[in-house]
Design a protein around this motif. Structure first.
Motif, PDB file in Angstrom:
ATOM      1  N   LEU A  29       0.815  -1.225   0.000  1.00  0.00           N
ATOM      2  CA  LEU A  29       0.000   0.000   0.000  1.00  0.00           C
ATOM      3  C   LEU A  29       0.846   1.272   0.000  1.00  0.00           C
ATOM      4  O   LEU A  29       0.320   2.367   0.221  1.00  0.00           O
ATOM      5  CB  LEU A  29      -0.944   0.000   1.209  1.00  0.00           C
ATOM      6  CG  LEU A  29      -1.997  -1.104   1.236  1.00  0.00           C
ATOM      7  CD1 LEU A  29      -2.894  -0.952   2.460  1.00  0.00           C
ATOM      8  CD2 LEU A  29      -2.858  -1.086  -0.028  1.00  0.00           C
ATOM      9  N   LEU A  30       2.141   1.135  -0.254  1.00  0.00           N
ATOM     10  CA  LEU A  30       2.987   2.343  -0.297  1.00  0.00           C
ATOM     11  C   LEU A  30       2.438   3.313  -1.344  1.00  0.00           C
ATOM     12  O   LEU A  30       2.071   2.902  -2.452  1.00  0.00           O
ATOM     13  CB  LEU A  30       4.436   1.980  -0.653  1.00  0.00           C
ATOM     14  CG  LEU A  30       5.273   1.420   0.487  1.00  0.00           C
ATOM     15  CD1 LEU A  30       6.654   1.046  -0.035  1.00  0.00           C
ATOM     16  CD2 LEU A  30       5.386   2.403   1.638  1.00  0.00           C
ATOM     17  N   GLY A  31       2.403   4.590  -0.972  1.00  0.00           N
ATOM     18  CA  GLY A  31       1.804   5.596  -1.852  1.00  0.00           C
ATOM     19  C   GLY A  31       0.403   5.962  -1.388  1.00  0.00           C
ATOM     20  O   GLY A  31      -0.028   7.097  -1.556  1.00  0.00           O
ATOM     21  N   LYS A  32      -0.277   4.970  -0.767  1.00  0.00           N
ATOM     22  CA  LYS A  32      -1.642   5.225  -0.265  1.00  0.00           C
ATOM     23  C   LYS A  32      -1.656   5.211   1.247  1.00  0.00           C
ATOM     24  O   LYS A  32      -2.476   5.837   1.894  1.00  0.00           O
ATOM     25  CB  LYS A  32      -2.577   4.076  -0.699  1.00  0.00           C
ATOM     26  CG  LYS A  32      -2.797   3.937  -2.152  1.00  0.00           C
ATOM     27  CD  LYS A  32      -3.878   2.864  -2.391  1.00  0.00           C
ATOM     28  CE  LYS A  32      -3.967   2.514  -3.854  1.00  0.00           C
ATOM     29  NZ  LYS A  32      -3.801   1.079  -4.098  1.00  0.00           N
ATOM     30  N   ARG A  33      -0.734   4.429   1.819  1.00  0.00           N
ATOM     31  CA  ARG A  33      -0.731   4.168   3.254  1.00  0.00           C
ATOM     32  C   ARG A  33       0.015   5.276   4.004  1.00  0.00           C
ATOM     33  O   ARG A  33       1.192   5.522   3.694  1.00  0.00           O
ATOM     34  CB  ARG A  33       0.002   2.836   3.441  1.00  0.00           C
ATOM     35  CG  ARG A  33       0.346   2.503   4.841  1.00  0.00           C
ATOM     36  CD  ARG A  33       1.396   1.392   4.894  1.00  0.00           C
ATOM     37  NE  ARG A  33       1.545   0.988   6.271  1.00  0.00           N
ATOM     38  CZ  ARG A  33       2.575   0.318   6.738  1.00  0.00           C
ATOM     39  NH1 ARG A  33       3.555  -0.057   5.942  1.00  0.00           N
ATOM     40  NH2 ARG A  33       2.632  -0.006   7.989  1.00  0.00           N
ATOM     41  N   GLU A  34      -0.640   5.911   4.974  1.00  0.00           N
ATOM     42  CA  GLU A  34       0.007   6.913   5.830  1.00  0.00           C
ATOM     43  C   GLU A  34       1.091   7.706   5.076  1.00  0.00           C
ATOM     44  O   GLU A  34       2.281   7.623   5.419  1.00  0.00           O
ATOM     45  CB  GLU A  34       0.649   6.234   7.046  1.00  0.00           C
ATOM     46  CG  GLU A  34      -0.337   5.508   7.947  1.00  0.00           C
ATOM     47  CD  GLU A  34       0.364   4.843   9.117  1.00  0.00           C
ATOM     48  OE1 GLU A  34       0.639   5.535  10.099  1.00  0.00           O
ATOM     49  OE2 GLU A  34       0.659   3.633   9.026  1.00  0.00           O
ATOM     50  N   PRO A  35       0.687   8.495   4.063  1.00  0.00           N
ATOM     51  CA  PRO A  35       1.702   9.169   3.236  1.00  0.00           C
ATOM     52  C   PRO A  35       2.631  10.105   4.007  1.00  0.00           C
ATOM     53  O   PRO A  35       3.767  10.335   3.573  1.00  0.00           O
ATOM     54  CB  PRO A  35       0.885   9.923   2.175  1.00  0.00           C
ATOM     55  CG  PRO A  35      -0.529   9.850   2.626  1.00  0.00           C
ATOM     56  CD  PRO A  35      -0.672   8.707   3.572  1.00  0.00           C
ATOM     57  N   THR A  36       2.168  10.612   5.162  1.00  0.00           N
ATOM     58  CA  THR A  36       3.066  11.504   5.913  1.00  0.00           C
ATOM     59  C   THR A  36       4.242  10.723   6.505  1.00  0.00           C
ATOM     60  O   THR A  36       5.296  11.271   6.798  1.00  0.00           O
ATOM     61  CB  THR A  36       2.316  12.240   7.058  1.00  0.00           C
ATOM     62  OG1 THR A  36       1.651  11.249   7.846  1.00  0.00           O
ATOM     63  CG2 THR A  36       1.292  13.221   6.508  1.00  0.00           C
ATOM     64  N   VAL A  37       4.055   9.418   6.698  1.00  0.00           N
ATOM     65  CA  VAL A  37       5.136   8.573   7.236  1.00  0.00           C
ATOM     66  C   VAL A  37       5.913   7.912   6.101  1.00  0.00           C
ATOM     67  O   VAL A  37       7.147   7.845   6.134  1.00  0.00           O
ATOM     68  CB  VAL A  37       4.560   7.467   8.164  1.00  0.00           C
ATOM     69  CG1 VAL A  37       5.687   6.603   8.735  1.00  0.00           C
ATOM     70  CG2 VAL A  37       3.707   8.058   9.278  1.00  0.00           C
ATOM     71  N   TYR A  38       5.191   7.403   5.080  1.00  0.00           N
ATOM     72  CA  TYR A  38       5.824   6.531   4.079  1.00  0.00           C
ATOM     73  C   TYR A  38       5.914   7.139   2.673  1.00  0.00           C
ATOM     74  O   TYR A  38       6.415   6.492   1.763  1.00  0.00           O
ATOM     75  CB  TYR A  38       5.065   5.200   4.014  1.00  0.00           C
ATOM     76  CG  TYR A  38       5.073   4.449   5.329  1.00  0.00           C
ATOM     77  CD1 TYR A  38       6.264   3.947   5.853  1.00  0.00           C
ATOM     78  CD2 TYR A  38       3.900   4.246   6.058  1.00  0.00           C
ATOM     79  CE1 TYR A  38       6.287   3.262   7.060  1.00  0.00           C
ATOM     80  CE2 TYR A  38       3.910   3.559   7.266  1.00  0.00           C
ATOM     81  CZ  TYR A  38       5.109   3.070   7.764  1.00  0.00           C
ATOM     82  OH  TYR A  38       5.132   2.392   8.958  1.00  0.00           O
ATOM     83  N   GLY A  39       5.406   8.390   2.510  1.00  0.00           N
ATOM     84  CA  GLY A  39       5.536   9.045   1.211  1.00  0.00           C
ATOM     85  C   GLY A  39       4.397   8.727   0.252  1.00  0.00           C
ATOM     86  O   GLY A  39       3.464   7.984   0.576  1.00  0.00           O
ATOM     87  N   ASN A  40       4.524   9.291  -0.959  1.00  0.00           N
ATOM     88  CA  ASN A  40       3.421   9.236  -1.942  1.00  0.00           C
ATOM     89  C   ASN A  40       3.664   8.270  -3.091  1.00  0.00           C
ATOM     90  O   ASN A  40       2.832   8.149  -3.979  1.00  0.00           O
ATOM     91  CB  ASN A  40       3.229  10.637  -2.554  1.00  0.00           C
ATOM     92  CG  ASN A  40       2.765  11.613  -1.509  1.00  0.00           C
ATOM     93  OD1 ASN A  40       1.756  11.380  -0.835  1.00  0.00           O
ATOM     94  ND2 ASN A  40       3.520  12.689  -1.317  1.00  0.00           N
ATOM     95  N   GLN A  41       4.816   7.627  -3.090  1.00  0.00           N
ATOM     96  CA  GLN A  41       5.169   6.819  -4.261  1.00  0.00           C
ATOM     97  C   GLN A  41       4.881   5.334  -4.016  1.00  0.00           C
ATOM     98  O   GLN A  41       5.173   4.826  -2.920  1.00  0.00           O
ATOM     99  CB  GLN A  41       6.667   7.003  -4.540  1.00  0.00           C
ATOM    100  CG  GLN A  41       7.069   6.632  -5.942  1.00  0.00           C
ATOM    101  CD  GLN A  41       8.512   7.037  -6.239  1.00  0.00           C
ATOM    102  OE1 GLN A  41       9.281   7.388  -5.349  1.00  0.00           O
ATOM    103  NE2 GLN A  41       8.870   6.977  -7.503  1.00  0.00           N
TER     104      GLN A  41
END
Ligand code: DQA
Length: 142
Positions: free
Chosen positions: A16-28
């Motif tokens: 879910l990277l890019g969708k998941r907690e973007p403030t922690v893991y980013g938007n990509q």
């Protein structure tokens, strides 16, 4: 120089990277970042595997862990719980590098302990997705 074979393994919720907690893991998404990595490292054969299941991660470690040049693993929350993944890393001969996108030491106390760190060659923590690039650089400079 022969092509280095590098397996990247991402654990639970990292699909879910890019969708998941973007403030922690980013938007990509990782898929988009993986394309960037492949372009950056044309001398490496890189493979990407993600699973939300502990056993599937262990099976992948067994599959590549006697022939590949390196495994780069972000085991997600299993980092903090999985004796079984740590034992799989102990069982193989390929060096393993632990990575985390966020700086786990700035976060909740339960994220400060990793079962994997003591069986990994090294750990790269807190540089966002660039943690994976730093890990690959370390393999090429080894
Ligand atoms: C993570 C940190 C873990 O604590 C968390 O459970 C994750 C991602 C990281 O890359 O920052 O899923 O491994």
């Amino acid at each position: 120089m022969p092509m280095k074979h590098i397996q990247i393994i991402n654990g639970p919720n990292l699909n879910l990277l890019g969708k998941r907690e973007p403030t922690v893991y980013g938007n990509q998404s990782f898929e988009a970042y993986f394309d960037v990595l492949k372009t950056k490292f044309p001398t490496c054969e890189m493979f990407y595997f993600q699973s939300n299941t502990e056993g599937a991660i262990i099976d992948k470690i067994h599959e590549v862990g006697f022939t590949y040049d390196a495994i780069i693993i972000n085991a997600g929350a299993y980092t903090h719980t999985s004796v079984a993944i740590a034992d799989a890393i102990r069982a193989i001969t390929t060096p393993v590098i632990e990575v985390h996108i966020s700086n786990v030491f700035k976060r909740e106390a339960f994220r400060h302990h990793s079962y994997l760190s003591e069986v990994c060659k090294g750990c790269i923590v807190g540089f966002g997705l660039d943690s994976y690039r730093l890990a690959i650089d370390s393999v090429l400079n080894a």
